[in-house]
Design a protein around this motif. Structure first.
Motif, short mmCIF file in Angstrom:
data_model
loop_
_atom_site.label_atom_id
_atom_site.label_comp_id
_atom_site.label_asym_id
_atom_site.label_seq_id
_atom_site.Cartn_x
_atom_site.Cartn_y
_atom_site.Cartn_z
N THR A 193 -31.20 59.73 10.14
CA THR A 193 -31.52 58.42 9.55
C THR A 193 -32.71 57.77 10.24
O THR A 193 -32.94 56.57 10.10
N SER A 194 -33.47 58.55 11.00
CA SER A 194 -34.67 57.99 11.62
C SER A 194 -35.90 58.33 10.77
O SER A 194 -35.86 59.25 9.95
N PRO A 195 -36.99 57.57 10.93
CA PRO A 195 -38.17 57.76 10.07
C PRO A 195 -38.92 59.04 10.41
O PRO A 195 -39.82 59.04 11.23
N LEU A 196 -38.54 60.14 9.79
CA LEU A 196 -39.09 61.45 10.14
C LEU A 196 -40.42 61.73 9.44
O LEU A 196 -41.24 62.48 9.95
N ILE A 197 -40.62 61.13 8.26
CA ILE A 197 -41.86 61.39 7.53
C ILE A 197 -42.17 60.18 6.65
O ILE A 197 -41.25 59.54 6.13
N GLU A 198 -43.45 59.86 6.53
CA GLU A 198 -43.85 58.73 5.68
C GLU A 198 -43.72 59.15 4.22
O GLU A 198 -44.01 60.30 3.88
N VAL A 199 -43.28 58.24 3.36
CA VAL A 199 -43.11 58.61 1.96
C VAL A 199 -44.39 58.36 1.18
O VAL A 199 -45.26 57.59 1.59
N ASN A 200 -44.47 59.04 0.06
CA ASN A 200 -45.65 58.95 -0.79
C ASN A 200 -45.56 57.77 -1.74
O ASN A 200 -44.49 57.52 -2.28
N PRO A 201 -46.67 57.09 -2.01
CA PRO A 201 -46.65 56.10 -3.09
C PRO A 201 -46.18 56.78 -4.38
O PRO A 201 -46.42 57.98 -4.52
N PRO A 202 -45.52 56.08 -5.31
CA PRO A 202 -45.30 54.63 -5.36
C PRO A 202 -44.24 54.14 -4.38
O PRO A 202 -44.05 52.94 -4.23
N HIS A 203 -43.51 55.04 -3.72
CA HIS A 203 -42.48 54.60 -2.78
C HIS A 203 -43.14 54.12 -1.48
O HIS A 203 -44.24 54.53 -1.15
N THR A 204 -42.42 53.28 -0.75
CA THR A 204 -42.92 52.82 0.54
C THR A 204 -41.87 53.11 1.60
O THR A 204 -40.71 53.36 1.28
N GLY A 205 -42.29 53.06 2.85
CA GLY A 205 -41.36 53.26 3.95
C GLY A 205 -41.36 54.70 4.43
O GLY A 205 -42.39 55.39 4.38
N PHE A 206 -40.20 55.14 4.89
CA PHE A 206 -40.07 56.46 5.50
C PHE A 206 -38.85 57.18 4.94
O PHE A 206 -38.02 56.58 4.25
N TYR A 207 -38.79 58.46 5.28
CA TYR A 207 -37.68 59.28 4.81
C TYR A 207 -37.12 60.05 5.99
O TYR A 207 -37.87 60.50 6.86
N GLY A 208 -35.80 60.18 6.03
CA GLY A 208 -35.13 61.00 7.04
C GLY A 208 -34.63 62.28 6.39
O GLY A 208 -35.36 62.92 5.64
N TRP A 209 -33.39 62.62 6.67
CA TRP A 209 -32.76 63.75 5.99
C TRP A 209 -32.05 63.21 4.75
O TRP A 209 -30.89 62.83 4.81
N HIS A 210 -32.77 63.12 3.66
CA HIS A 210 -32.19 62.64 2.39
C HIS A 210 -31.65 61.21 2.49
O HIS A 210 -30.77 60.81 1.75
N TRP A 211 -32.20 60.44 3.46
CA TRP A 211 -31.96 58.99 3.54
C TRP A 211 -33.33 58.31 3.55
O TRP A 211 -34.26 58.80 4.19
N TRP A 212 -33.43 57.17 2.88
CA TRP A 212 -34.64 56.34 2.93
C TRP A 212 -34.53 55.39 4.12
O TRP A 212 -33.44 54.93 4.44
N ILE A 213 -35.67 55.08 4.74
CA ILE A 213 -35.67 54.15 5.87
C ILE A 213 -36.69 53.04 5.59
O ILE A 213 -37.82 53.32 5.18
N SER A 214 -36.26 51.79 5.77
CA SER A 214 -37.15 50.66 5.54
C SER A 214 -36.82 49.57 6.56
O SER A 214 -36.01 49.77 7.46
N SER A 215 -37.44 48.41 6.40
CA SER A 215 -37.15 47.30 7.31
C SER A 215 -37.49 45.99 6.61
O SER A 215 -38.25 45.97 5.64
N PHE A 216 -36.92 44.91 7.12
CA PHE A 216 -37.31 43.57 6.64
C PHE A 216 -37.54 42.69 7.85
O PHE A 216 -36.99 42.94 8.93
N SER A 217 -38.37 41.68 7.67
CA SER A 217 -38.67 40.78 8.77
C SER A 217 -37.53 39.77 8.89
O SER A 217 -37.06 39.22 7.89
N ASN A 218 -37.10 39.50 10.11
CA ASN A 218 -36.01 38.52 10.27
C ASN A 218 -36.54 37.09 10.32
O ASN A 218 -35.78 36.16 10.59
N GLY A 219 -37.83 36.93 10.06
CA GLY A 219 -38.38 35.58 9.93
C GLY A 219 -38.58 34.85 11.23
O GLY A 219 -39.06 33.72 11.25
N ILE A 220 -38.18 35.47 12.34
CA ILE A 220 -38.36 34.82 13.65
C ILE A 220 -39.65 35.36 14.25
O ILE A 220 -39.87 36.56 14.29
N GLU A 221 -40.50 34.45 14.70
CA GLU A 221 -41.78 34.89 15.26
C GLU A 221 -41.56 35.79 16.47
O GLU A 221 -40.64 35.58 17.26
#
Length: 316
Positions: free
Chosen positions: A231-259
């Motif tokens: 479940t770690s970001p092993l490879i960057e995904v191709n557009p139109p998708h964004t983020g990363f891919y692990g072993w058949h899991w997608w990996i992404s993130s969101f900002s928690n809004g705290i500076e």
């Protein structure tokens, strides 16, 4: 999350015609939303979320040394690659299949329509193996349900069991998953990239297994090291998708809004039409979304990011 805070979220889910939305935090059900009472008891078509379940089974088989290590070339299972005129195919490994970087020239939908074409052939595995290479194996992530079918065929070969039998013994029974359906290809190999049907609550249980680093009621079903790696970001995904891919899991993130704070990283299984199993480790949260109604031409909405993340951020 308090029930008062959840009212706007529930209104949003209703408007979007979501079939189910289950949120569990720290092992406690925070939200259990169903569009109709019977949805809870019905099997949901989870589409490509099947891929993450298959990855769990491959992970278990690798941990138990039933399937060889990820760097193993797949020619060990498909000797016919030895006769292929493109010798680069002999470099394709299990890890390449798991990270969708096998290099096959493939357009899942649209373009070559590789996925629908595969499902119309008499031998899906042979169809995938015979595709020309567009990239050197391991260099580029291209979403390809054919890779998943090869993994399913490998699991069957290595275990001597059907994929569903192996799943029942190694994962479904321990997790208490008793009711499911799983389609097969013309060779009787269970579909690796789609075709599994589960109840929403059982999807949530599967997500919880990953949140708990592969542990369930005192048993380590998948080693924590394998869960972390897969479940770690092993490879960057191709557009139109964004983020990363692990072993058949997608990996992404969101900002928690705290500076000056880190992005909140999460991993998820995603199925066509709005099926999701989302695991947010730092919030000890699992979220499942299913959607059975498809309005033509309706823009896809990222329910998790647009509706659920704001609630997480309110908690501080």
């Amino acid at each position: 999350m308090h029930s008062m805070e959840l009212q706007p979220l529930i209104r949003g889910l209703t408007d979007l015609e979501i079939s189910s939305c289950l949120i569990t935090q720290k092992g406690t059900a925070v939200l259990e939303y169903y569009d109709e009472p019977q949805t809870a008891a019905e099997l949901s078509k989870i589409n490509s979320c099947t891929k993450s379940v298959l990855a769990a089974l491959i992970s278990i088989a690798i941990d138990q040394h039933i399937v060889p290590p990820p760097h193993t070339p797949i020619i060990e299972f498909f000797s016919q690659l030895g006769q292929d005129s493109d010798i680069r195919k002999r470099q394709i490994t299990l890890a390449h299949l798991l990270t969708m970087s096998s290099g096959f020239n493939w357009t899942e939908f649209g373009g070559q329509n590789s996925f629908p074409t595969m499902t119309k052939t008499a031998d899906w595995v042979q169809f995938v193996l015979s595709q020309p290479l567009a990239d050197l194996p391991g260099t580029r992530m291209v979403y390809n349900s054919g890779n998943s079918q090869l993994l399913s065929a490998i699991l069957r070969q290595a275990t001597g069991q059907s994929v569903a039998e192996f799943a029942e013994e190694q994962m479904f029974q321990p997790l208490g998953i008793t009711d499911y359906r799983w389609d097969t290809d013309p060779q009787g190999i269970h579909t690796g990239g789609f075709g599994l049907y589960l109840k929403p609550q059982d999807m949530s249980t599967f997500g919880q297994l990953y949140l708990q680093q592969g542990r369930w009621k005192g048993d380590q079903l998948i080693s924590s090291a394998t869960v972390q790696h897969s479940t770690s970001p092993l490879i960057e995904v191709n557009p139109p998708h964004t983020g990363f891919y692990g072993w058949h899991w997608w990996i992404s993130s969101f900002s928690n809004g705290i500076e000056h704070q880190d992005e909140v990283v999460y991993h998820y299984a995603r199925g066509f039409g709005g099926q999701f199993i989302i695991v947010v480790p730092s919030y000890e949260l699992v979220c499942v979304i299913t959607k059975n109604k498809h309005r033509k031409n309706s823009a896809p909405v990222d329910v998790f990011r647009q509706y659920i993340v704001p609630y997480l951020l309110q908690q501080g």
